[in-house]
Each structure stands twice: as structure tokens, then as C-alpha cells.
Write an enzyme that holds these catalytic residues in place. Sequence first.
Site, PDB file in Angstrom:
ATOM      1  N   SER A 179       0.838  -1.198   0.000  1.00 48.68           N
ATOM      2  CA  SER A 179       0.000   0.000   0.000  1.00 48.68           C
ATOM      3  C   SER A 179       0.875   1.252   0.000  1.00 48.68           C
ATOM      4  O   SER A 179       1.679   1.435  -0.894  1.00 48.68           O
ATOM      5  CB  SER A 179      -0.972  -0.030   1.175  1.00 48.68           C
ATOM      6  OG  SER A 179      -1.974   0.939   1.030  1.00 48.68           O
ATOM      7  N   LYS A 204       4.187   2.164  -2.291  1.00 44.83           N
ATOM      8  CA  LYS A 204       4.678   3.408  -2.897  1.00 44.83           C
ATOM      9  C   LYS A 204       6.106   3.681  -2.422  1.00 44.83           C
ATOM     10  O   LYS A 204       6.971   4.121  -3.190  1.00 44.83           O
ATOM     11  CB  LYS A 204       3.778   4.581  -2.496  1.00 44.83           C
ATOM     12  CG  LYS A 204       2.300   4.437  -2.780  1.00 44.83           C
ATOM     13  CD  LYS A 204       1.553   5.700  -2.375  1.00 44.83           C
ATOM     14  CE  LYS A 204       0.125   5.486  -1.974  1.00 44.83           C
ATOM     15  NZ  LYS A 204      -0.724   4.766  -2.912  1.00 44.83           N
ATOM     16  N   HIS A 234      -7.138  -5.589  -1.262  1.00 50.20           N
ATOM     17  CA  HIS A 234      -5.958  -4.781  -1.007  1.00 50.20           C
ATOM     18  C   HIS A 234      -4.974  -5.515  -0.110  1.00 50.20           C
ATOM     19  O   HIS A 234      -5.333  -6.026   0.946  1.00 50.20           O
ATOM     20  CB  HIS A 234      -6.402  -3.480  -0.332  1.00 50.20           C
ATOM     21  CG  HIS A 234      -5.358  -2.419  -0.309  1.00 50.20           C
ATOM     22  ND1 HIS A 234      -4.905  -1.794  -1.438  1.00 50.20           N
ATOM     23  CD2 HIS A 234      -4.683  -1.851   0.723  1.00 50.20           C
ATOM     24  CE1 HIS A 234      -4.012  -0.874  -1.117  1.00 50.20           C
ATOM     25  NE2 HIS A 234      -3.853  -0.897   0.195  1.00 50.20           N
TER      26      HIS A 234
END
Length: 445
Positions: free
Chosen positions: A280, A284, A423
Site C-alpha cells: 500500500s 509506494k 488490497h
Amino acid sequence: MTSRLLAILGVLLVAGPLSKAQTAPPRPNPNPEIVADIPVNYDEAKAGNYSLPNPLKLNNGKPVRDSKTWFGKRRPEIVSMFETQQYGRAPGRPSDESFDVFDKGTPALDGKAIRRQVVITLSKNKDGLSKDKDWPQIHLLMYLPAAAKKPVPMLLNINFVAASTTVDDPEVKPGMVWDPKTNTRITPPSGFHFAAIDPRPLLDAGIGFATFYYGDLEPDYADGFSNGIRARYLKSGQTQPAPDEWGAIAAWAWGMSRVQDYFETDSGVDAHRVAIFGISRLGKTVMWAGAHDQRFAAVIASCSGEGGAALSRRVYGETVAHLVAPSRFPYQFAVNYQKYAQHLDQMPMDAHMLVALIAPRPLLLQTGNTDLWSDPKGEFLSAVAAGPVYKLLGKDALDTDVWPAAKQPILHDLAYYMHDGGHGTLPSDWDIYLEFLKAHLHPEL
């Protein structure tokens, strides 16, 4: 675990092969219709028509036709774009960085591992004065395969939880986590094991494992700035970083480079074979860490989405406007990033160029087919658009522009895998990770 802390972390699937007791709670409203009073689009017909910047065209318009031009001219241009316009410029290695290996090598995990615990102190001397005792420290937990006869490759994980709650090992020094309600460190709440990882499959394959808590660098909420590393680097007269200076993601990525500094001193680690992994917002983070620091040998980014591997010009799921809305995560990015919230076409870069910065090193983008908020198709299209850079450098790109179904991995140098789910990382994803790591890190066991 408090509901507010869960909301801040935003990663509620497990991060490794876990026992039933370590399964994470469900993620509330995983694909919201409105966020920060901004509508969210999940209609492909409304994703927009866009034209991407060409990663193989110099700022002066001339084409990039060879690796010398890529590394000597174009790559530095793109790095500067992301540094000044998205993540923010970070300082170099601290001049007085130090490593305290207080657990130098203890048998662990049923004899499969040799455990080390290291405190990395990030302070630097200021104008010849003594160290500031309040500088952040990274509490690194690492395991080397007990059977190793030579330096081993490593998987470095930056995690949402303290190292002591990442691995089921009662001998690890207890860690602390940040509480956004009090802006103080607290003992991890009961049940704070949603991002636990069992490193044994890695160790069996001859790959070491290391992990640390991202809050060691910077708390993950705006009010935590004063307790993070960025506050220690403010110049005289500054109360916040300049518009082109580092946000929290760059701070977390900077911390990964500091761990790499340590690996270069450890005789048990092959520092030329270190892969990095995060989920998540930490997906990044590893994208930027791998793009910026070429010492990392490979990257596995899980569900990095907007602000990571997903194309920003493709308006689908989370957008730049959602990320930088005042009530959400503007502190994670350079202030300059905010000016593109309503002007995506003016961005000099996009996510495919971030992917390209990792070339020619292996990169695996892992996502989920129901995680529409993170735009799994946008990550695939980003990898497709970065393919020409991988090919220029003699590496295997995806070699297809047809979005694969879930559970159909493409494990080239530039790799993509979408699980059937939402996710984060599912336990079954680790089989794919391990296959990818074995192919590219070449462990000897």
C-alpha cells in the site's frame, strides 16, 4: 487496535504466510464512492483519454536510443521530476550514522535462522556540536539462513508494525508504535499482528529476511511531523519542509537506504542482492526507494496504487486529488504534488516513468482484482508503458498489452501478478514472491 489507527494504516490484509490467529480484520468500504468530498470513478468509460510523457525522450525533445543516454541524461531528468514534484528531495547519508548490533547472531526459528538485531542511529553532527540524543533510530530485525556458508541475498521489508510483532519470535526486543491520539509511542495494542510475516520459507530457499517499523522514521499522520526525521533536517527559519523537499514517503524510503548502508557492513549479507518489499503506502515507498537508490537489486510492490505504480492520468479509483486532500495524506508527499490535483495533464511525469527508473532491475507489481480503489489495471498499463525502457536495457518487459486475469502471473524482469481478492498481500502471494526472488536473486541453498 484502535479504529483510527487502522484507518491510518489502510492495509488490512495479511502480509505473509500466517497462522489463523494472525489473519487481519476486513478492510471497511474498500472501494468507496466518495472520499474527502471527491467522487470516485470506477467506470472504465470515464477513465479519460490521456497521453503519457515519453520516458525515452529527453527534456530537449531528443530521443533516447542507448543505455548511455538513459543513465547519463534521461534517468537523472526523471529522478529530478519525482524528487521535486512528487516525493520531495531527501538529504544524503547522515554524516554520523552508526550501527549497534546488540544481538550479533543468535540461533532462532527452530534452528532455521541466525538472528541479528540492530539499532541504526540516524543522527549527524551539527556544526561540530555533539549528537542530538533525540534523533530517530531504526530498529532492524534480521534473520540469515542457518545453513548458509557464504553471504546471502536478502528481502528487506518495511512494515506497518514493530519488528517484534512482525515475526513470531519471543526473543525479539519489544518494539513501540505511534499512537495518533496522543502523538506518543505506545506498546502495540492487542491484535497488532495483521502484517506479520513468517520468514521460514525464505530461509529454506537461502534468502535472508529483515524488517523494520516505518514509524521509526516518521509517524504516519500529519501531527507526527515533529517526532519524525524530517523535522531534524529543517533549516534555520523553517517550520516545514520546502515545497520540493521530502514528504513522509520519501522519509520512509530514505530509511530503507540507511538499512542498505548497514547491510554493506554485514559479512553475512550479500549487499548486491537485496530486494525490498512493502504494501500500500509502503508499496509506494519501495517503488520510490528502488527508483532512487540503485543499490537495491529488486523490488516487490504490493498494491501501491495512486502515487505508486498506477497511472495518475487514468482517472480511476484513488486520484492525486484524493491523496493530497487536506483531510487525507498531503504530508506523505512534497507540497509541489498538490498543484497537480486538478491539473494531471501538467505533470511532467507519470507512474510508468517511476516503473522505468527501476530498470533494468527486476520489479514485481502485485495487486488484487477487487481492489478497484488502487486501480490494478492502471498498474498493469503503467508497466506496459515502461516496457520500452526495460527492452532498451536488454531486459524482458511484460511483452503483452492484454491485461491478464487474476492468478495469471507474468514473471519476467518486469513482472505483474493480480491475486483474486482485495488490497494487500494474501498468504498465497508468497509463493509468487518466492518464485520471483529465486529467479532473480539466485540463492545458493
